[in-house]
Motif scaffolding. Structure first.
Motif, short mmCIF file in Angstrom:
data_model
loop_
_atom_site.label_atom_id
_atom_site.label_comp_id
_atom_site.label_asym_id
_atom_site.label_seq_id
_atom_site.Cartn_x
_atom_site.Cartn_y
_atom_site.Cartn_z
N GLU A 139 0.83 -1.20 0.00
CA GLU A 139 0.00 0.00 0.00
C GLU A 139 0.86 1.26 0.00
O GLU A 139 0.53 2.25 -0.64
CB GLU A 139 -0.96 -0.03 1.19
N THR A 140 2.00 1.21 0.69
CA THR A 140 2.94 2.34 0.66
C THR A 140 3.55 2.50 -0.72
O THR A 140 3.67 3.63 -1.24
CB THR A 140 4.06 2.13 1.70
N LEU A 141 3.91 1.38 -1.35
CA LEU A 141 4.45 1.44 -2.71
C LEU A 141 3.42 2.01 -3.68
O LEU A 141 3.77 2.72 -4.63
CB LEU A 141 4.90 0.05 -3.16
N THR A 142 2.16 1.72 -3.44
CA THR A 142 1.10 2.25 -4.31
C THR A 142 1.15 3.78 -4.35
O THR A 142 1.09 4.39 -5.42
CB THR A 142 -0.28 1.78 -3.81
N ARG A 143 1.27 4.39 -3.19
CA ARG A 143 1.31 5.85 -3.13
C ARG A 143 2.61 6.39 -3.74
O ARG A 143 2.60 7.41 -4.45
CB ARG A 143 1.14 6.31 -1.68
N ALA A 144 3.72 5.72 -3.43
CA ALA A 144 5.01 6.17 -3.97
C ALA A 144 5.04 6.04 -5.49
O ALA A 144 5.52 6.94 -6.19
CB ALA A 144 6.15 5.37 -3.33
N TRP A 145 4.53 4.92 -6.00
CA TRP A 145 4.53 4.72 -7.44
C TRP A 145 3.56 5.67 -8.14
O TRP A 145 3.81 6.09 -9.28
CB TRP A 145 4.18 3.28 -7.77
N ALA A 146 2.47 6.02 -7.48
CA ALA A 146 1.54 6.99 -8.07
C ALA A 146 2.25 8.31 -8.29
O ALA A 146 2.07 8.98 -9.32
CB ALA A 146 0.32 7.18 -7.17
N ALA A 193 -4.50 0.70 -5.51
CA ALA A 193 -4.55 -0.60 -4.85
C ALA A 193 -5.97 -0.93 -4.42
O ALA A 193 -6.81 -0.04 -4.25
CB ALA A 193 -3.62 -0.63 -3.64
N ILE A 194 -6.21 -2.21 -4.24
CA ILE A 194 -7.47 -2.70 -3.68
C ILE A 194 -7.13 -3.39 -2.36
O ILE A 194 -6.18 -4.18 -2.29
CB ILE A 194 -8.17 -3.69 -4.62
N ALA A 205 -11.40 -4.03 -9.55
CA ALA A 205 -10.24 -4.02 -10.43
C ALA A 205 -10.60 -3.53 -11.82
O ALA A 205 -9.84 -2.78 -12.45
CB ALA A 205 -9.63 -5.42 -10.50
N VAL A 206 -11.76 -3.93 -12.33
CA VAL A 206 -12.21 -3.44 -13.64
C VAL A 206 -12.34 -1.92 -13.61
O VAL A 206 -11.89 -1.22 -14.53
CB VAL A 206 -13.55 -4.10 -14.04
N TYR A 207 -12.94 -1.40 -12.56
CA TYR A 207 -13.08 0.05 -12.43
C TYR A 207 -11.72 0.76 -12.46
O TYR A 207 -11.54 1.74 -13.18
CB TYR A 207 -13.81 0.38 -11.13
N LEU A 208 -10.75 0.24 -11.69
CA LEU A 208 -9.44 0.90 -11.62
C LEU A 208 -8.64 0.73 -12.91
O LEU A 208 -7.74 1.52 -13.19
CB LEU A 208 -8.65 0.35 -10.44
N ALA A 209 -8.96 -0.28 -13.69
CA ALA A 209 -8.27 -0.50 -14.97
C ALA A 209 -8.89 0.30 -16.11
O ALA A 209 -8.22 0.60 -17.10
CB ALA A 209 -8.28 -1.98 -15.33
N GLU A 220 -12.77 5.10 -16.91
CA GLU A 220 -13.66 5.87 -16.03
C GLU A 220 -12.97 6.28 -14.73
O GLU A 220 -13.44 7.19 -14.04
CB GLU A 220 -14.92 5.06 -15.71
N SER A 221 -11.86 5.62 -14.39
CA SER A 221 -11.11 5.99 -13.18
C SER A 221 -9.87 6.82 -13.53
O SER A 221 -8.89 6.82 -12.79
CB SER A 221 -10.70 4.75 -12.40
N SER A 222 -9.94 7.56 -14.62
CA SER A 222 -8.77 8.29 -15.11
C SER A 222 -8.26 9.36 -14.16
O SER A 222 -7.13 9.81 -14.27
CB SER A 222 -9.08 8.92 -16.48
N PHE A 223 -9.10 9.78 -13.20
CA PHE A 223 -8.70 10.81 -12.26
C PHE A 223 -8.39 10.23 -10.88
O PHE A 223 -8.33 10.95 -9.88
CB PHE A 223 -9.80 11.88 -12.16
N VAL A 224 -8.19 8.92 -10.83
CA VAL A 224 -7.94 8.22 -9.56
C VAL A 224 -6.47 7.78 -9.53
O VAL A 224 -6.04 6.98 -10.33
CB VAL A 224 -8.86 6.99 -9.40
N HIS A 225 -5.73 8.35 -8.59
CA HIS A 225 -4.30 8.06 -8.46
C HIS A 225 -3.94 7.83 -7.00
O HIS A 225 -4.36 8.59 -6.12
CB HIS A 225 -3.45 9.23 -8.97
N GLY A 226 -3.16 6.80 -6.74
CA GLY A 226 -2.58 6.61 -5.41
C GLY A 226 -3.55 6.25 -4.31
O GLY A 226 -3.23 6.40 -3.13
N THR A 227 -4.71 5.76 -4.67
CA THR A 227 -5.70 5.42 -3.65
C THR A 227 -5.66 3.94 -3.30
O THR A 227 -5.23 3.11 -4.10
CB THR A 227 -7.12 5.79 -4.12
N VAL A 228 -6.09 3.63 -2.09
CA VAL A 228 -6.31 2.24 -1.69
C VAL A 228 -7.82 2.09 -1.53
O VAL A 228 -8.42 2.67 -0.63
CB VAL A 228 -5.58 1.88 -0.38
#
Length: 254
Positions: free
Chosen positions: A166-173, A185-186, A224-228, A231-239
């Protein structure tokens, strides 16, 4: 289906069972060409055959993600080849779960769990992200866990690896977002495949939650479909918590 992933390619690790399988199947049903990856060729081919039988596109690429950079790089290279030269979506799902108490965990187990759960997705992302950016961007989805943020008295080692993801998710974002790659991340709750309506010992962990029950892999796949999808184009670094409210709300019985 609305074909929300039409024209996209995806690599899903640990896709031969449970959550990974559900994600691969959902992606294919939405139009993506999916590489199903895992250690068992037999189970992998079963997933691929099911997807193809339903009219989807899928191929199996065997990989034993042991934490070495070489294993992750080899998977990235072969999946890219099978998918026609690019990976649009990477799902870092593969992981192992030993539930031992801290004092009962030996060093070999510690190293193996971190190798599979953290090092392998770290080096796989490192291998995939540059090419993803060069091809115009994409999406990376990591799998966390509700026990990364709500302590329970077993599985400290596993929960710490999911906290790392989850930390890597934010750093990679922050690192890859400017290059057109969305990283999210989910965090699943207690999720088990349906088993003919039989009771399961893990059900007790979902008592006192808004959902009041365990989840199924399909619920995680939908997230996962939503995040891929675009429609989630403005979603970054979230869990994204898909846990029946386990980590956010408590139901108080009257």
């Amino acid at each position: 289906m609305s074909m929300r992933l039409a024209g996209k390619t995806a690599l899903v690790t640990g896709a031969t069972s449970n959550i990974g399988r559900a994600i691969a199947e959902a992606f294919a049903a939405e139009g993506a060409h999916v590489v199903v990856s895992g250690r068992s060729a037999e189970r992998g081919q079963e997933v691929v055959d099911g997807i193809r039988g339903a009219g989807g596109r899928a191929d199996f690429v065997r990989a034993d993600l042991d934490g070495s950079a070489a294993a992750s790089q080899a998977l990235a290279q072969e999946a890219t080849r099978v998918l026609g030269g690019r990976i649009d979506v990477l799902v870092n799902n593969a992981g192992i779960y030993p539930g031992d108490a801290t004092a009962a965990t030996d060093e070999k187990t510690f190293d193996r769990v971190y190798a599979v759960n953290v090092k392998a997705p770290f080096f796989l992302t490192a291998a995939v992200a540059p090419a993803m950016a060069e091809s115009g961007g994409g999406a990376i989805i990591n799998l966390g866990s509700w026990i990364a943020r709500l302590g329970i008295p077993v599985g400290a080692l596993y929960s710490s690896t999911k906290g790392a993801m989850e930390t890597l998710t934010r750093a990679w974002a922050a690192e890859f977002g400017p290059q057109g790659i969305r990283v999210n991340a989910i965090s699943p709750g207690v999720v088990l495949a349906p088993d003919a309506g039989e009771a399961h010992a893990a059900e007790v962990m979902m008592k006192g939650t808004p959902a009041g029950r365990m989840g199924t892999p399909d619920a995680i796949a939908s997230a996962a479909v939503y995040l891929a999808a675009d429609e989630s184009s403005f979603v970054h670094g979230t869990v994204l918590d898909v846990d029946g409210g386990r980590t956010t709300a408590a139901v108080i019985a009257a």
